[in-house]
Design a protein around this motif. Structure first.
Motif, PDB file in Angstrom:
ATOM      1  N   LEU A   1       0.850  -1.183   0.000  1.00  0.00           N
ATOM      2  CA  LEU A   1       0.000   0.000   0.000  1.00  0.00           C
ATOM      3  C   LEU A   1       0.887   1.234   0.000  1.00  0.00           C
ATOM      4  CD1 LEU A   1      -2.737  -0.909   2.653  1.00  0.00           C
ATOM      5  CD2 LEU A   1      -2.925  -1.021   0.172  1.00  0.00           C
TER       6      LEU A   1
ATOM      7  N   ASN B   1      -0.435   7.295  -0.753  1.00  0.00           N
ATOM      8  CA  ASN B   1      -1.717   7.849  -1.195  1.00  0.00           C
ATOM      9  C   ASN B   1      -2.867   6.898  -0.898  1.00  0.00           C
ATOM     10  OD1 ASN B   1      -0.348  10.083  -2.216  1.00  0.00           O
ATOM     11  ND2 ASN B   1      -0.139   9.202  -4.264  1.00  0.00           N
ATOM     12  N   THR B   2      -2.667   5.604  -1.120  1.00  0.00           N
ATOM     13  CA  THR B   2      -3.719   4.628  -0.864  1.00  0.00           C
ATOM     14  C   THR B   2      -4.012   4.534   0.627  1.00  0.00           C
ATOM     15  OG1 THR B   2      -3.027   3.362  -2.807  1.00  0.00           O
ATOM     16  CG2 THR B   2      -4.434   2.236  -1.214  1.00  0.00           C
ATOM     17  N   ARG B   3      -2.978   4.585   1.441  1.00  0.00           N
ATOM     18  CA  ARG B   3      -3.173   4.535   2.886  1.00  0.00           C
ATOM     19  C   ARG B   3      -4.007   5.706   3.377  1.00  0.00           C
ATOM     20  NH1 ARG B   3       1.979   1.556   5.510  1.00  0.00           N
ATOM     21  NH2 ARG B   3       2.646   0.406   3.660  1.00  0.00           N
TER      22      ARG B   3
ATOM     23  N   LYS C   1      -6.128   7.441   1.616  1.00  0.00           N
ATOM     24  CA  LYS C   1      -7.481   7.264   1.083  1.00  0.00           C
ATOM     25  C   LYS C   1      -8.283   6.324   1.979  1.00  0.00           C
ATOM     26  CE  LYS C   1      -9.933   5.253  -2.881  1.00  0.00           C
ATOM     27  NZ  LYS C   1      -9.777   4.672  -4.245  1.00  0.00           N
TER      28      LYS C   1
ATOM     29  N   GLY D   1     -10.719  -0.507  -5.996  1.00  0.00           N
ATOM     30  CA  GLY D   1      -9.982   0.737  -5.848  1.00  0.00           C
ATOM     31  C   GLY D   1      -9.599   1.040  -4.416  1.00  0.00           C
ATOM     32  N   TYR D   2      -9.579   0.005  -3.586  1.00  0.00           N
ATOM     33  CA  TYR D   2      -9.245   0.133  -2.155  1.00  0.00           C
ATOM     34  C   TYR D   2     -10.229   1.031  -1.409  1.00  0.00           C
ATOM     35  CZ  TYR D   2      -4.874  -2.158  -3.369  1.00  0.00           C
ATOM     36  OH  TYR D   2      -3.938  -3.053  -3.825  1.00  0.00           O
ATOM     37  N   HIS D   3     -11.479   0.957  -1.823  1.00  0.00           N
ATOM     38  CA  HIS D   3     -12.525   1.726  -1.137  1.00  0.00           C
ATOM     39  C   HIS D   3     -12.832   1.052   0.202  1.00  0.00           C
ATOM     40  CE1 HIS D   3     -16.104   4.219  -0.664  1.00  0.00           C
ATOM     41  NE2 HIS D   3     -16.730   3.130  -0.272  1.00  0.00           N
TER      42      HIS D   3
ATOM     43  N   SER E   1      -5.613  13.320   2.213  1.00  0.00           N
ATOM     44  CA  SER E   1      -5.764  12.368   1.115  1.00  0.00           C
ATOM     45  C   SER E   1      -5.815  13.063  -0.241  1.00  0.00           C
ATOM     46  CB  SER E   1      -7.016  11.512   1.314  1.00  0.00           C
ATOM     47  OG  SER E   1      -8.191  12.303   1.283  1.00  0.00           O
TER      48      SER E   1
ATOM     49  N   LYS F   1      -1.638  14.532  -3.018  1.00  0.00           N
ATOM     50  CA  LYS F   1      -1.036  13.322  -3.568  1.00  0.00           C
ATOM     51  C   LYS F   1       0.493  13.391  -3.558  1.00  0.00           C
ATOM     52  CE  LYS F   1      -5.109  11.720  -4.472  1.00  0.00           C
ATOM     53  NZ  LYS F   1      -5.696  10.684  -3.589  1.00  0.00           N
TER      54      LYS F   1
ATOM     55  N   SER G   1      -3.722   8.044   5.243  1.00  0.00           N
ATOM     56  CA  SER G   1      -3.756   7.683   3.841  1.00  0.00           C
ATOM     57  C   SER G   1      -4.091   6.245   3.564  1.00  0.00           C
ATOM     58  CB  SER G   1      -2.425   8.001   3.223  1.00  0.00           C
ATOM     59  OG  SER G   1      -1.382   7.643   4.005  1.00  0.00           O
TER      60      SER G   1
END
Length: 386
Positions: free
Chosen positions: A156, A159-161, A163, A198-200, A338, A341, A374
Motif C-alpha cells: 500500500l 496515497n492509498t493509505r 485514502k 480501488g481500495y474503497h 488524502s 497526492k 492515507s
C-alpha cells in the motif's frame, strides 16, 4: 495498555439512508411512521433458508472457506440464480458470540446506509442456524494488506493509505453524527475495515455496536468488549462507553496505517509490544517521526503529510477522552491529507531513518495481521473476545 481484556481479531472478507435505529418507535415517536426522508424503518435485509446457504457455499466445503473470527467461520459463496459473489458468516454455536450479536448486526446494517459501511445482503435464521450474507470484498481487509501481504501483491503506497484512512473516518462520522440515535461502533480495527474496488474502505462487523448516549447522558455503561490494543483506556477501566472511545480506536488504526506495525505484537517485548506505548515518546520529537513510518514505504511519503498524519493520530490516542478530537474534525483533516497526492517521480524519497527502528517485514508462518490518514489468505483464529 496491556491490562484489559477485550475481544480478538475477526478475519472476514466481506449505504442506506439516515433513519432511526429503533425499528419499533421511529424518530417521530409514533410506531409505523416513516422517517424524514420518506423511508420506512422496516428491515430491508433479505431472508435466506439454510438450504440456500448450503447451495451457495457448496455445502460449506473447504475450498469455500476464507476466514474465521469471533462470530464463526466465513465462506465465499454464490447465490443461486445470480452471479453475485457473497461472503457468508456462519455463527459458531459454541463460540464466543451468540444470538445477541447476530441480531445487533442484522438490525444495525439493515437500518444504516453509507458508502463506507459494508452492505448486508441478508441473513438466515433457519432453526438453530444463524448466518449473515454480505457483499464479497475481493481485496479482503486492511489487515491483510498491512500485516499479511501476499508476496505477489504491491504494498500500500502512501496515497492509498491516506485514502483508506479518510474513508474509514467518514464511515465512523456517519455512525456518530448522522445516525439517530448515534452509534458507537466499539470494534474498530484493521480486520474490520474491508476493501472494495480501488481500495474503497468499508466498516464491517457490527455485532458489538451500541446505541450512543442521548439527551443529558454523557455515556452508556456496558460490559467491556472490543479488541485488546484498540480499547480506549477509560472504557476498559470503567465500562463507560462514549463516542470518544471509537476515536481512540481510530487513532490506533491510523497508527497502524502509518507505521505498518500491529496494535499489539506478541513477537515484540517491552514498550514495542504495544503500538501506542511505543509511539507516544516518539510523538514528542519531530526528528523521530520518520522512525514511525512503515519501512516498506522506503521513504516514499511527503514529510509534511507524515507530520500531519501523526499529529492526528497522537490527538486521537490521548489518554483523556476530552482531549481527543471529534470524528468530524478528523474527517476534515484526513480528507485534506488524502487530496495531497505524493508523486514518487517528482518528490524525492525521505531519508531512510526507519532502517534501525523497524526492519522490513517478511511474511512468515503465524504472522498475521499501522495511525494517520492515507491508505486473503486463510489464517488461524486468534480470538480473545469474552
Amino acid at each position: 495498555m496491556g491490562w484489559f481484556p477485550c475481544s480478538g481479531q475477526s478475519k472476514d472478507k466481506l449505504g442506506k439512508k439516515n433513519r432511526s435505529l429503533d425499528p419499533v418507535e421511529p424518530s417521530s415517536g409514533k410506531p409505523g411512521d416513516a422517517s424524514k426522508d420518506g423511508s420506512s424503518n422496516k428491515i430491508a435485509a433479505r431472508t435466506f433458508t439454510f438450504r440456500e446457504m448450503a447451495a451457495a457455499t457448496k455445502n460449506f466445503r473447504g475450498e469455500s472457506f476464507i476466514g474465521e473470527g469471533g462470530f464463526g467461520r466465513v465462506y465465499k459463496g454464490q447465490l443461486e440464480g445470480t452471479s453475485q459473489a457473497v461472503a457468508i458468516k456462519q455463527l459458531d454455536r459454541n463460540g464466543l458470540q451468540g444470538n445477541r450479536e447476530f441480531l445487533v448486526e442484522v438490525l444495525m446494517l439493515s437500518l444504516l446506509d453509507h458508502p463506507n459501511l459494508v452492505n448486508l445482503i441478508g441473513y438466515c435464521a433457519d432453526g438453530d442456524q444463524r448466518l449473515l450474507v454480505y457483499e464479497y470484498m475481493e481485496l479482503g481487509s486492511l489487515e491483510d494488506h498491512l500485516h499479511d501481504p501476499m508476496p505477489d501483491k504491491a504494498i500500500l503506497d502512501w496515497n492509498t493509505r491516506m485514502k483508506i484512512a479518510a474513508g474509514a473516518a467518514r464511515g465512523l462520522e456517519y455512525l456518530h453524527d448522522k445516525a439517530s440515535p448515534p452509534v458507537i461502533y466499539r470494534d474498530l480495527k484493521c480486520s474490520n475495515i474491508l476493501l472494495g474496488e480501488g481500495y474503497h474502505p468499508m466498516l464491517s462487523d457490527f455485532g458489538l455496536a451500541k446505541l450512543g448516549p442521548v439527551g443529558d447522558n454523557t455515556h452508556v455503561s456496558t460490559r467491556v468488549m472490543g479488541t485488546y490494543g484498540y480499547c480506549a483506556p477509560e472504557y476498559a477501566m470503567t465500562g463507560q462507553l462514549t463516542l470518544k472511545s471509537d476515536v481512540y480506536s481510530f487513532g490506533v488504526v491510523l497508527l497502524e496505517i502509518i507505521s505498518g506495525r500491529k496494535a499489539v505484537d506478541n513477537s515484540k517485548s517491552g514498550n514495542e509490544h504495544n503500538l501506542v506505548v511505543w509511539a507516544r515518546p516518539l510523538f514528542k520529537d519531530k526528528r523521530k517521526f520518520p522512525q514511525i513510518a512503515d519501512p516498506v514505504l522506503q521513504g516514499q511519503y511527503p514529510t509534511r503529510g507524515l507530520y500531519q498524519a501523526l499529529a492526528i493520530a497522537a490527538m486521537c490516542v490521548q489518554e483523556q477522552p476530552n482531549l481527543r478530537p471529534m470524528i468530524a474534525d478528523v474527517v476534515t483533516a484526513l480528507t485534506y491529507l488524502s487530496s495531497q497526492k505524493y508523486d514518487s517521480e517528482t518528490q524525492p524519497a525521505q531519508n531512510p531513518l526507519w532502517k534501525p527502528c523497524t526492519p522490513p517485514r517478511t511474511k512468515g508462518k503465524g504472522d498475521k495481521k499501522r495511525i494517520d490518514g492515507s491508505v486473503g489468505p486463510r489464517r488461524e483464529q486468534t480470538d480473545n473476545r469474552f
